[in-house]
Design a protein around this motif. Structure first.
Motif, short mmCIF file in Angstrom:
data_model
loop_
_atom_site.label_atom_id
_atom_site.label_comp_id
_atom_site.label_asym_id
_atom_site.label_seq_id
_atom_site.Cartn_x
_atom_site.Cartn_y
_atom_site.Cartn_z
N SER A 65 -7.86 3.60 1.95
CA SER A 65 -6.59 4.07 2.53
C SER A 65 -5.51 3.02 2.29
CB SER A 65 -6.70 4.26 4.05
OG SER A 65 -7.31 5.47 4.39
N TYR A 125 -3.25 0.76 4.50
CA TYR A 125 -3.30 0.28 5.88
C TYR A 125 -1.92 -0.24 6.28
CZ TYR A 125 -8.33 0.78 6.08
OH TYR A 125 -9.60 1.31 6.10
N ARG A 133 -1.69 10.01 8.89
CA ARG A 133 -1.91 8.62 9.26
C ARG A 133 -2.74 8.57 10.54
NH1 ARG A 133 3.12 4.62 8.55
NH2 ARG A 133 3.01 5.78 6.60
N ARG A 176 -4.02 3.76 9.26
CA ARG A 176 -4.30 3.92 7.84
C ARG A 176 -4.03 5.37 7.43
NH1 ARG A 176 -10.94 3.21 7.86
NH2 ARG A 176 -11.44 5.20 8.85
N GLN A 177 -3.74 5.52 6.16
CA GLN A 177 -3.44 6.85 5.65
C GLN A 177 -4.01 6.98 4.25
OE1 GLN A 177 0.73 7.89 5.63
NE2 GLN A 177 0.26 10.07 5.62
N ALA A 178 -4.89 7.97 4.09
CA ALA A 178 -5.46 8.29 2.79
C ALA A 178 -4.62 9.40 2.17
CB ALA A 178 -6.91 8.75 2.96
#
Length: 129
Positions: free
Chosen positions: A90, A92, A43, A36-38
Motif C-alpha cells: 500500500s 502509507y 484508505r 494505508r491505501q492500496a
C-alpha cells in the motif's frame, strides 16, 4: 503542520521495514496515526495514538506485527513493520489531528479519517511473495 513520511520500499514477505514521519509542528497536542491505501481501495486505518501517546491502537490486520511509537520531543512517529505480507502492499500515510478521545472512545474515534486535519504525502510499501 506539515508531515513528511519516509522509509517505504520493496521487500520480500516475512521481512521488515520502518516508516518514519516527521512533523514541522509540535505533535504533543495532536493525535497521530498511520493509514494505508492500496490501488482501488479506500484508505484504511493502521495504527494511532492520542495526544498522550498511550495507549496505541492497531487494526486487527496488523496487530502483533506492527509497532507504532512516537517521540513528541523530536516530533516524530515511527511504524515498525515486521513479518510483512503481500497484502500489506500500500501507500502509507501519516496523519495528525487536534482532537482528543477518552480511553473508552479511542478505539472508535482514532480510526476515523475525517478526524485528521494534517496528512503526509505517503510512502510506498511493496511486499512480494
Amino acid at each position: 503542520v506539515q508531515l513528511q513520511a519516509s522509509g517505504g520500499g520493496e521487500v520480500q514477505a516475512g521481512n521488515s521495514l520502518i516508516l518514519s514521519c516527521v512533523s514541522s509542528g509540535f505533535l504533543s497536542n495532536l493525535a497521530v496515526g498511520w493509514f494505508r491505501q492500496a490501488p482501488g481501495k479506500e484508505r484504511e486505518f493502521v495504527a494511532a495514538s492520542r495526544r498522550s501517546g498511550s495507549p496505541t491502537y492497531y487494526a486487527d490486520s496488523v496487530k502483533g506485527r506492527f509497532t507504532f511509537s512516537r517521540d513528541n520531543a523530536k516530533n516524530t512517529v515511527t511504524l515498525q513493520m515486521n513479518f510483512l505480507k503481500p497484502e500489506d502492499t500500500s501507500t502509507y500515510y501519516c496523519a495528525a489531528g487536534p482532537f482528543y478521545c477518552i480511553t473508552s472512545e479511542c478505539p472508535k474515534v482514532l480510526p476515523r479519517r475525517e478526524k485528521y486535519d494534517y496528512w503526509g504525502q505517503g510512502t510506498q510499501v511493496t511486499v512480494s511473495s
